[in-house]
Design an enzyme around this catalytic site. Structure first.
Site, PDB file in Angstrom:
ATOM      1  N   ASP A   4       9.584  -4.094 -11.096  1.00 22.15           N
ATOM      2  CA  ASP A   4       8.527  -3.067 -11.075  1.00 22.15           C
ATOM      3  C   ASP A   4       7.133  -3.627 -10.845  1.00 22.15           C
ATOM      4  O   ASP A   4       6.142  -2.942 -11.068  1.00 22.15           O
ATOM      5  CB  ASP A   4       8.491  -2.332 -12.431  1.00 22.15           C
ATOM      6  CG  ASP A   4       9.614  -1.340 -12.565  1.00 22.15           C
ATOM      7  OD1 ASP A   4      10.343  -1.138 -11.576  1.00 22.15           O
ATOM      8  OD2 ASP A   4       9.755  -0.765 -13.654  1.00 22.15           O
ATOM      9  N   LYS A  33       2.328   2.588 -14.619  1.00 22.40           N
ATOM     10  CA  LYS A  33       2.843   3.465 -13.540  1.00 22.40           C
ATOM     11  C   LYS A  33       3.718   4.557 -14.137  1.00 22.40           C
ATOM     12  O   LYS A  33       4.228   4.420 -15.258  1.00 22.40           O
ATOM     13  CB  LYS A  33       3.637   2.664 -12.505  1.00 22.40           C
ATOM     14  CG  LYS A  33       4.855   1.895 -13.052  1.00 22.40           C
ATOM     15  CD  LYS A  33       6.122   2.714 -13.233  1.00 22.40           C
ATOM     16  CE  LYS A  33       7.278   1.970 -13.849  1.00 22.40           C
ATOM     17  NZ  LYS A  33       8.406   2.844 -14.268  1.00 22.40           N
TER      18      LYS A  33
HETATM   19  O1  C5P Z   1      13.773  -6.244 -13.204  1.00 22.14           O
HETATM   20  P1  C5P Z   1      13.643  -5.879 -14.626  1.00 22.14           P
HETATM   21  O2  C5P Z   1      13.400  -7.053 -15.510  1.00 22.14           O
HETATM   22  O3  C5P Z   1      12.721  -4.736 -14.873  1.00 22.14           O
HETATM   23  O4  C5P Z   1      15.085  -5.304 -15.038  1.00 22.14           O
HETATM   24  C1  C5P Z   1      15.557  -5.230 -16.353  1.00 22.14           C
HETATM   25  C2  C5P Z   1      17.025  -4.859 -16.336  1.00 22.14           C
HETATM   26  O5  C5P Z   1      17.182  -3.500 -15.903  1.00 22.14           O
HETATM   27  C3  C5P Z   1      17.881  -5.659 -15.391  1.00 22.14           C
HETATM   28  O6  C5P Z   1      18.357  -6.837 -15.994  1.00 22.14           O
HETATM   29  C4  C5P Z   1      19.027  -4.709 -15.082  1.00 22.14           C
HETATM   30  O7  C5P Z   1      19.962  -4.680 -16.149  1.00 22.14           O
HETATM   31  C5  C5P Z   1      18.333  -3.357 -15.083  1.00 22.14           C
HETATM   32  N1  C5P Z   1      17.915  -2.941 -13.732  1.00 22.14           N
HETATM   33  C6  C5P Z   1      18.863  -2.487 -12.819  1.00 22.14           C
HETATM   34  N2  C5P Z   1      18.475  -2.096 -11.574  1.00 22.14           N
HETATM   35  C7  C5P Z   1      17.157  -2.119 -11.227  1.00 22.14           C
HETATM   36  C8  C5P Z   1      16.162  -2.566 -12.137  1.00 22.14           C
HETATM   37  C9  C5P Z   1      16.586  -2.969 -13.393  1.00 22.14           C
HETATM   38  O8  C5P Z   1      20.053  -2.445 -13.131  1.00 22.14           O
HETATM   39  N3  C5P Z   1      16.806  -1.689 -10.005  1.00 22.14           N
END
Ligand code: C5P
Length: 351
Positions: free
Chosen positions: A191, A64
């Site tokens: 995501d 994406k």
């Molecule tokens: O959800 P994902 O594993 O992609 O997120 C990785 C890190 O990115 C999270 O642990 C957080 O630190 C940060 N994050 C965030 N806010 C979001 C998505 C991700 O702070 N909406």
């Protein structure tokens, strides 16, 4: 989840979920269960399974881009609220799935040896989630041919997780609706949910609240993705974000403007660009060089997600300085969509 969107997704998918498509899949003995050990070179597992008459299904695992990305708040749990126009694109990995007769483990084989294939991989997390939610104790063989770079802001691993949920569900005769897969996917990453949209989605919350929108651009619009060898760590980029220097643009206004006027510098805003450029100063330089090299072609250049991929919209010729630099990842791409009940397929032919 938006109720309007949830109900429309349910309506689209519930018929399919209950058609009880005949499951032709045979169980394949797990490696440890087999009395004869066959050495299967990487990449040929699926061929070997198919030769044995095992039902091996192949899926395209897309990635994406974020056409704009506004961060609207920092939450007490450390995550951030965002409002972003996501679009699925046709740069993707190849995935093959077959049922395993193992009663204890999945087997994941990946073309990229640097990617862990244990419980930390989102593919295995997705299979664990599928079993937990459906109560179906089915394990799988998965072969992953990796093409999407990681640390890229392209959601490659998230696309793998979404594809895995979709494939496992199909292999098991569709016990879950797509609305359920979408809802469950938010538990293992921010995501993943977007891949259960039609391809173009306005996402809020952590990214897991997904509203289908009309594709804002012609699907034939030329695009080029360019990524330096260094990736961006998503947590590090979010940590470097200074909330006081964010854009103040209203994301719903951006959504309206991109739909009516297409992409522009003013609309393709990414609040994570400034912190990513702090974490990786070379990235700011790369963006400036790409903007300069393509400006006569009326392109719009911006970073996707938390980086480090730079997206060029409006042209997919590889600029000379990019072609000359072997360390840069470069891939032409196109926006893609899907119909409910079907998975994504690539538009461009790639070697
Ligand atoms: O959800 P994902 O594993 O992609 O997120 C990785 C890190 O990115 C999270 O642990 C957080 O630190 C940060 N994050 C965030 N806010 C979001 C998505 C991700 O702070 N909406």
């Amino acid at each position: 989840m938006s109720l309007a969107r949830a109900s429309s997704l349910s309506a689209q998918t519930s018929a399919r979920a209950h058609t009880g498509r005949k499951n032709r899949t045979q169980n394949y003995p797990s490696r440890s269960d087999r009395s004869v050990t066959r050495i299967t070179p990487r990449g040929s597992l699926a061929r070997a399974l198919a030769a044995d008459g095992i039902d091996v299904r192949e899926y395209f695992s897309p990635s994406k881009i974020n056409l704009f990305l506004r961060i609207t708040a920092r939450r007490p749990d450390g995550f951030h609220e965002l409002a972003s126009l996501f679009h699925v694109v046709d740069l993707g990995d190849g995935m093959k799935f077959a049922k395993s007769s193992s009663e204890t483990k999945d087997t994941l084989i990946c073309s990229d040896a640097s990617i862990p294939t244990d419980e930390s991989n989102l593919v295995i997390k997705a299979l664990n989630l599928f079993r937990k939610k459906t109560g179906i104790e089915q394990y799988f063989w998965v072969e992953l041919d990796k093409r999407v770079p990681h640390g890229a802001g392209l959601g490659g691993g998230s696309g793998n997780a979404a594809t895995t949920l979709f494939a496992a569900n199909e292999l098991c005769g569709n016990p879950a609706s797509e609305a359920e897969l979408l809802e469950w996917s938010g538990e293992i990453g921010s995501d993943i949910s977007v891949f259960f949209s039609n391809g173009a989605a306005y996402c809020t919350g952590r990214g897991e609240i997904v509203d289908n929108v009309e594709p804002p651009l012609d699907l034939g619009t030329k695009m080029l993705l360019v990524k330096p060898p260094m990736g961006c760590s998503t947590p590090a980029v979010f940590k470097a974000l200074d909330l006081d220097s964010r854009s103040t643009a209203d994301p719903l206004e951006l959504l309206k403007r991109i739909g009516s006027d297409g992409c522009s510098e003013a609309v393709c805003i990414n609040d994570l660009e400034a912190p990513a450029f702090k974490v990786l100063p070379e990235l700011a330089e790369l963006k400036a060089e790409l903007t300069e090299a393509t400006k006569d072609k009326g392109t719009v250049v911006f970073m996707s997600g938390s980086g480090s991929t730079i997206v060029i919209i409006g042209d997919d010729d590889v600029p000379a300085f990019v072609a000359a630099d072997e360390t840069l990842f470069k891939a032409p791409t196109r926006l893609i969509t899907r119909k409910s009940g079907e998975w994504y397929a690539p538009t461009l032919e790639r070697k």
